[in-house]
Design a protein around this motif. Structure first.
Motif, PDB file in Angstrom:
ATOM      1  N   PHE A 125       0.311  -1.056   0.322  1.00  0.00           N
ATOM      2  CA  PHE A 125      -0.045  -0.102  -0.278  1.00  0.00           C
ATOM      3  C   PHE A 125       1.002   1.151  -0.206  1.00  0.00           C
ATOM      4  N   THR A 126      -0.171   2.660   0.022  1.00  0.00           N
ATOM      5  CA  THR A 126       0.827   3.435  -0.224  1.00  0.00           C
ATOM      6  C   THR A 126       0.587   4.039   0.708  1.00  0.00           C
ATOM      7  N   LEU A 127       1.376   5.135   1.936  1.00  0.00           N
ATOM      8  CA  LEU A 127       0.899   6.167   2.731  1.00  0.00           C
ATOM      9  C   LEU A 127       1.463   7.360   2.946  1.00  0.00           C
ATOM     10  N   PHE A 128       1.124   7.713   1.843  1.00  0.00           N
ATOM     11  CA  PHE A 128       1.824   9.552   1.863  1.00  0.00           C
ATOM     12  C   PHE A 128       2.805   8.872  -0.001  1.00  0.00           C
ATOM     13  N   ASP A 129       1.958   8.580  -0.473  1.00  0.00           N
ATOM     14  CA  ASP A 129       3.161   8.579  -1.577  1.00  0.00           C
ATOM     15  C   ASP A 129       4.027   7.348  -1.663  1.00  0.00           C
ATOM     16  N   ASP A 130       4.140   7.195  -0.483  1.00  0.00           N
ATOM     17  CA  ASP A 130       5.687   6.079   0.009  1.00  0.00           C
ATOM     18  C   ASP A 130       5.234   4.758   0.371  1.00  0.00           C
ATOM     19  N   GLU A 131       5.632   3.572  -0.517  1.00  0.00           N
ATOM     20  CA  GLU A 131       5.042   2.230  -0.790  1.00  0.00           C
ATOM     21  C   GLU A 131       5.795   1.824   0.783  1.00  0.00           C
ATOM     22  N   TRP A 132       4.691   0.948   1.113  1.00  0.00           N
ATOM     23  CA  TRP A 132       5.435  -0.359   2.723  1.00  0.00           C
ATOM     24  C   TRP A 132       4.500  -1.796   1.706  1.00  0.00           C
ATOM     25  N   VAL A 133       5.567  -2.201   2.886  1.00  0.00           N
ATOM     26  CA  VAL A 133       5.201  -3.771   2.359  1.00  0.00           C
ATOM     27  C   VAL A 133       4.598  -4.647   3.431  1.00  0.00           C
ATOM     28  N   TYR A 134       3.688  -5.142   3.846  1.00  0.00           N
ATOM     29  CA  TYR A 134       2.976  -5.287   4.543  1.00  0.00           C
ATOM     30  C   TYR A 134       4.230  -6.655   5.735  1.00  0.00           C
ATOM     31  N   ARG A 135       4.111  -6.367   6.584  1.00  0.00           N
ATOM     32  CA  ARG A 135       5.669  -7.543   7.437  1.00  0.00           C
ATOM     33  C   ARG A 135       4.743  -7.507   8.372  1.00  0.00           C
ATOM     34  N   GLU A 136       4.807  -9.295   9.024  1.00  0.00           N
ATOM     35  CA  GLU A 136       4.132  -9.904   9.497  1.00  0.00           C
ATOM     36  C   GLU A 136       5.001  -9.168  11.301  1.00  0.00           C
ATOM     37  N   HIS A 137       6.563  -9.665  10.478  1.00  0.00           N
ATOM     38  CA  HIS A 137       7.544  -9.308  11.863  1.00  0.00           C
ATOM     39  C   HIS A 137       8.413  -8.402  11.224  1.00  0.00           C
ATOM     40  N   LEU A 138       9.052  -8.284  11.816  1.00  0.00           N
ATOM     41  CA  LEU A 138      10.588  -7.611  11.371  1.00  0.00           C
ATOM     42  C   LEU A 138      12.019  -8.076  11.927  1.00  0.00           C
ATOM     43  N   TYR A 139      12.544  -8.584  10.807  1.00  0.00           N
ATOM     44  CA  TYR A 139      13.928  -8.945  10.849  1.00  0.00           C
ATOM     45  C   TYR A 139      15.164  -7.984  10.118  1.00  0.00           C
ATOM     46  N   ILE A 140      15.846  -7.581  10.972  1.00  0.00           N
ATOM     47  CA  ILE A 140      16.484  -6.612  10.719  1.00  0.00           C
ATOM     48  C   ILE A 140      18.854  -7.282  11.460  1.00  0.00           C
ATOM     49  N   ALA A 141      18.911  -6.693  10.434  1.00  0.00           N
ATOM     50  CA  ALA A 141      20.813  -5.870  10.439  1.00  0.00           C
ATOM     51  C   ALA A 141      21.087  -4.822  10.571  1.00  0.00           C
ATOM     52  N   LEU A 142      21.755  -4.948  11.701  1.00  0.00           N
ATOM     53  CA  LEU A 142      22.268  -2.925  11.287  1.00  0.00           C
ATOM     54  C   LEU A 142      24.088  -3.598  11.416  1.00  0.00           C
ATOM     55  N   ASN A 143      24.266  -2.614  11.316  1.00  0.00           N
ATOM     56  CA  ASN A 143      25.677  -2.732  11.657  1.00  0.00           C
ATOM     57  C   ASN A 143      26.119  -1.325  12.575  1.00  0.00           C
ATOM     58  N   LYS A 144      25.824  -1.886  13.641  1.00  0.00           N
ATOM     59  CA  LYS A 144      25.870  -0.316  15.034  1.00  0.00           C
ATOM     60  C   LYS A 144      27.234  -0.093  15.106  1.00  0.00           C
TER      61      LYS A 144
END
Ligand code: URA
Length: 246
Positions: free
Chosen positions: A62-81
């Motif tokens: 969906f888009t919100l304020f014209d930004d595209e979002w993809v539905y994700r049930e959960h977030l799994y993220i890697a960060l280079n801290k």
């Protein structure tokens, strides 16, 4: 296997649009309904102004304020801290890790999986999936974590031997040992640990008569920082294939 019986297909999750937005960290239910009523949310290019309209969430865009979002049930993220960032959600002396991530992750209660010290850099995983976080953090799981340590004193064969054979830390019931340790240069070594005790690398190096001057986590299980290609402070979503490496 086999047989001619009917196959039961699990029902697709269908959620109303306001719940979908809220689940993705857009904000409170009231705010989400307001955005929908204002025509700021489009599905398939068309504004949906009834918050009760429901959609299958799997693969939903969906888009919100014209930004595209993809539905994700959960977030799994890697960060280079980077250095001078605290992993806690309530940091006390340095900015918190959430300042490096989009605001909606805060709404989704994303947490670091284990912690790195404020001055340790490198691979940090984060998720809003409590069960996954719990499973990954379990001491029974023995996920190997590889660190690159810069030492104040030279790396000697005796140091490597000591770290592999085990060092007794004063508040631990038994010696802790590296499952692997190798010299990288005169003042650098790679050390692999299967536990995640407080300041473990630094305390093990100190107990072995050296001092840790800098520390970077370079891999967790088979997931390496190099392969992710993240700049310092950069982050990415993890694919199923990458999660399987953990
Ligand atoms: N060991 C440490 O001493 N510090 C870390 O941040 C991680 C492992």
């Amino acid at each position: 296997m086999g047989g001619t019986g009917s196959v039961t297909v699990p029902p697709m999750a269908k959620l109303s649009l306001d719940r979908i937005l809220q689940s993705q960290g857009v904000g409170t239910r009231k705010w989400c309904r307001q955005l929908i009523a204002d025509g700021e949310v489009k599905v398939g290019g068309t504004p949906v102004t009834d918050y009760r309209a429901s959609f299958e969430t799997d693969g939903l865009r969906f888009t919100l304020f014209d930004d595209e979002w993809v539905y994700r049930e959960h977030l799994y993220i890697a960060l280079n801290k980077p250095t001078d960032i605290e992993c806690s959600r309530k940091p006390s002396h340095h900015p918190g890790v959430m300042t490096l991530l989009p605001e909606e992750f805060n709404w989704r209660d994303v947490q670091a999986i284990g912690r790195l010290d404020h001055d340790t850099t490198g691979l940090l995983l984060l998720t809003d999936d409590g069960a996954f976080n719990h499973a990954m953090s379990s001491p029974k799981r023995h996920v190997p974590k590889r660190y690159l340590a810069t030492t104040a004193e030279q790396v000697t064969p005796a140091l490597i031997d000591t770290l592999v054979s085990g060092v007794q830390l004063h508040d631990e019931p038994a010696p802790l040992h590296a499952s692997e340790c190798l010299k990288v240069s005169e003042n650098q070594l790679e050390i692999v640990l299967e536990q995640g005790k407080y300041h473990q690398v630094k305390r093990m190096l100190a107990a072995a008569g050296n001092h840790c001057a800098a520390l970077q986590r370079i891999s967790i299980g088979g997931l390496t920082l190099d392969a992710l290609g993240l700049d310092e402070g950069g982050w990415c979503y993890l694919s199923d294939e990458q999660l399987a490496l953990l």
